[in-house]
Design a protein around this motif. Structure first.
Motif, short mmCIF file in Angstrom:
data_model
loop_
_atom_site.label_atom_id
_atom_site.label_comp_id
_atom_site.label_asym_id
_atom_site.label_seq_id
_atom_site.Cartn_x
_atom_site.Cartn_y
_atom_site.Cartn_z
N ARG A 13 0.88 -1.13 -0.08
CA ARG A 13 -0.02 0.10 0.06
C ARG A 13 0.86 1.19 0.00
O ARG A 13 0.25 2.32 -0.49
CB ARG A 13 -0.98 0.20 1.07
CG ARG A 13 -2.22 -0.68 0.77
CD ARG A 13 -3.40 -0.35 1.82
NE ARG A 13 -3.62 -1.56 2.45
CZ ARG A 13 -3.71 -1.85 3.93
NH1 ARG A 13 -3.39 -0.97 4.71
NH2 ARG A 13 -4.01 -2.94 4.17
N LEU A 14 1.80 1.29 0.47
CA LEU A 14 2.91 2.31 0.46
C LEU A 14 3.61 2.59 -0.80
O LEU A 14 4.54 3.42 -0.96
CB LEU A 14 4.08 2.07 1.44
CG LEU A 14 3.52 2.23 2.81
CD1 LEU A 14 4.60 1.97 4.10
CD2 LEU A 14 2.73 3.53 3.24
N GLU A 34 14.69 4.22 0.74
CA GLU A 34 13.47 4.64 0.61
C GLU A 34 12.77 3.10 1.37
O GLU A 34 11.62 3.30 2.06
CB GLU A 34 12.91 4.45 -0.94
CG GLU A 34 13.18 5.75 -1.61
CD GLU A 34 12.42 6.76 -0.88
OE1 GLU A 34 11.30 6.60 -0.77
OE2 GLU A 34 12.99 7.81 -0.44
N ILE A 35 13.12 1.87 1.19
CA ILE A 35 12.84 0.64 1.82
C ILE A 35 12.78 0.89 3.30
O ILE A 35 11.79 0.48 3.95
CB ILE A 35 13.48 -0.46 1.38
CG1 ILE A 35 13.25 -0.48 -0.23
CG2 ILE A 35 13.01 -1.76 2.07
CD1 ILE A 35 11.82 -1.11 -0.69
N GLU A 36 13.93 1.49 3.87
CA GLU A 36 14.01 1.47 5.16
C GLU A 36 13.14 2.39 6.05
O GLU A 36 12.50 2.38 6.95
CB GLU A 36 15.39 1.88 5.64
CG GLU A 36 16.32 0.68 5.25
CD GLU A 36 17.62 0.93 5.75
OE1 GLU A 36 18.27 2.01 5.80
OE2 GLU A 36 18.12 -0.09 6.67
N ARG A 51 12.09 -10.79 3.28
CA ARG A 51 11.23 -11.18 2.53
C ARG A 51 10.67 -10.00 1.48
O ARG A 51 10.32 -10.33 0.29
CB ARG A 51 10.38 -11.93 3.15
CG ARG A 51 10.95 -13.20 3.29
CD ARG A 51 9.87 -14.32 4.02
NE ARG A 51 9.54 -13.76 5.47
CZ ARG A 51 8.93 -14.33 6.10
NH1 ARG A 51 7.79 -15.30 5.68
NH2 ARG A 51 8.59 -13.90 7.23
N LEU A 52 10.07 -9.08 2.36
CA LEU A 52 9.56 -8.00 1.59
C LEU A 52 10.63 -7.11 0.39
O LEU A 52 10.06 -6.92 -0.52
CB LEU A 52 8.91 -6.99 2.52
CG LEU A 52 7.70 -7.47 3.58
CD1 LEU A 52 7.15 -6.45 4.42
CD2 LEU A 52 6.65 -7.77 2.64
N ALA A 53 11.46 -6.85 0.98
CA ALA A 53 12.58 -6.12 0.19
C ALA A 53 12.76 -7.05 -1.01
O ALA A 53 13.05 -6.49 -2.23
CB ALA A 53 13.92 -5.67 0.94
N ALA A 54 13.14 -8.32 -0.94
CA ALA A 54 13.58 -9.32 -1.85
C ALA A 54 12.47 -9.17 -2.84
O ALA A 54 12.68 -9.28 -4.17
CB ALA A 54 13.75 -10.56 -1.40
#
Length: 129
Positions: A13-14, A34-36, A51-54
């Motif tokens: 959603r982000l 940005e991911i952090e 897992r989300l970053a990958a």
């Protein structure tokens, strides 16, 4: 901890950026930042972060991650370890050192406003602990 599917939904959603790999180390560093930022907002545990970053890796970066999954036991891999592997591949110590040197040599020139200098100072300052 919420189920993985709920974490993934909240994360998506982000509108997280994808990372394709490539020769620009600054793009890799910006992607991690940005991911952090999203992870800080969502307060996810470490194993979910990896897992989300990958899941946001595409193209050559996805191929790289597939090789990492084969080479390392990625189940239980910490976010810090993921970043270390990622930076080894896409944002080397030599690039980081170069940015630190650029920061240390930064001076305001006649063609640079105070605001431009301050912006450059802040941009490069993140590479110097």
């Amino acid at each position: 901890m919420p189920p993985a599917g709920i974490c993934y939904e909240r994360f998506r959603r982000l509108n997280p950026p994808t990372f394709e790999g490539g020769p620009d180390p600054m793009a890799a560093e910006a992607w991690i930042r940005e991911i952090e930022k999203m992870f800080r907002a969502l307060l996810f545990p470490d194993e979910v972060k990896v897992r989300l970053a990958a899941s946001m890796l595409t193209g050559n970066a996805e191929y790289w991650w597939t090789a990492m999954e084969t080479a390392y036991a990625v189940d239980g891999l910490t976010w810090r370890d993921f970043k270390r592997l990622f930076y080894n591949q896409y944002f080397s110590d030599s690039v980081n050192q170069s940015k630190q040197n650029e920061f240390l040599a930064l001076t305001q020139t006649d063609r640079m406003s105070v605001l431009e200098y301050a912006n450059k100072f802040n941009e490069l300052g993140r590479f110097c602990p």
